[in-house]
Design an enzyme around this catalytic site. Sequence first.
Site, PDB file in Angstrom:
ATOM      1  N   SER A 129       0.910  -1.132   0.049  1.00 24.77           N
ATOM      2  CA  SER A 129      -0.018   0.038   0.117  1.00 24.77           C
ATOM      3  C   SER A 129       1.077   1.150   0.135  1.00 24.77           C
ATOM      4  O   SER A 129       2.142   1.263   0.592  1.00 24.77           O
ATOM      5  CB  SER A 129      -0.692   0.109   1.305  1.00 24.77           C
ATOM      6  OG  SER A 129      -1.462   1.504   1.359  1.00 24.77           O
TER       7      SER A 129
ATOM      8  N   TYR B 267      -0.625  -0.607  10.311  1.00 27.30           N
ATOM      9  CA  TYR B 267      -0.981  -0.904   8.790  1.00 27.30           C
ATOM     10  C   TYR B 267       0.073  -0.471   8.276  1.00 27.30           C
ATOM     11  O   TYR B 267       0.770  -1.144   7.206  1.00 27.30           O
ATOM     12  CB  TYR B 267      -2.216  -0.388   8.531  1.00 27.30           C
ATOM     13  CG  TYR B 267      -2.532  -0.447   6.975  1.00 27.30           C
ATOM     14  CD1 TYR B 267      -2.966  -1.749   6.604  1.00 27.30           C
ATOM     15  CD2 TYR B 267      -2.624   0.699   6.260  1.00 27.30           C
ATOM     16  CE1 TYR B 267      -3.447  -1.972   5.259  1.00 27.30           C
ATOM     17  CE2 TYR B 267      -2.824   0.216   4.705  1.00 27.30           C
ATOM     18  CZ  TYR B 267      -3.448  -1.045   4.318  1.00 27.30           C
ATOM     19  OH  TYR B 267      -3.640  -1.104   3.043  1.00 27.30           O
TER      20      TYR B 267
END
Length: 261
Positions: A151, A163
């Site tokens: 990501s 994350y």
Amino acid sequence: MAECKPRLDGKVAIVAGAGSQGQIMGNGKATAILIAREGARVLLVDSVEDRAVETRDAIAAEGGVASVFAGDVTSASDCEAMVEQAVASYGRLDILHNNVGIGGAGTVLEVTEEAWDRVMEVNVKSMMLTSKYAIPHMVAGGGGAITNVSSISAIRPRGLTAYSVSKGGVIALTQAMAIDHAKDQVRVNCIMPGPVYTSMVAVNMTEDRREARRRASPLQIEGTAWDIGYAGVYLASDEARWVTGVILPVDGGVTIASPSR
């Protein structure tokens, strides 16, 4: 003029995270459908069997070949069984697409130890485990291609610390594996999606927020799961035979835009 063969003709692929929640297309589902369209036989892996079945049915409706494996990619035994099923069903393994991932909000002051460990387990450990069991079969067949989905949060943190760190780990894992297994003709690459509109984000997305994400791209175009899927097809194909260790942003230019845009 000779008719071109499908780009993945004769190949066998595993797509981990091949289902979508709800009606919005997810990255894994789109990638699996596109891989099948290009001639590969695909094992669809998801922890929720019904989601993988929906993807299988979509592939079958287009004349493609796919089957389902319901399992947990954080489990070594499930990853081994997943690979064995693909090889038993289709005779070989050429492609592994690692799309499984979960979110994780909060700073290091806010995140619990349990939540931190879970994000690392799902987002990083799972890719190590699927690769551990897939690579020997790829080597036996003369090589293969692994694509890990990271990501842009890995390089543009925004308050999702666990994350972001996990997705940075995916990048490091990708490049380490690319070096480790180049001698075996196993290519390992990474896709960094930007703010695409997928089933994962749609659940909590307002129309205003969706529009702001679209406008964040210099192209002023909303990204979709299909954009990620097409990148996955390219990296899995022989067209990318000289591409390994690459971190490919698919983000509409978001990572190169200045903060003022």
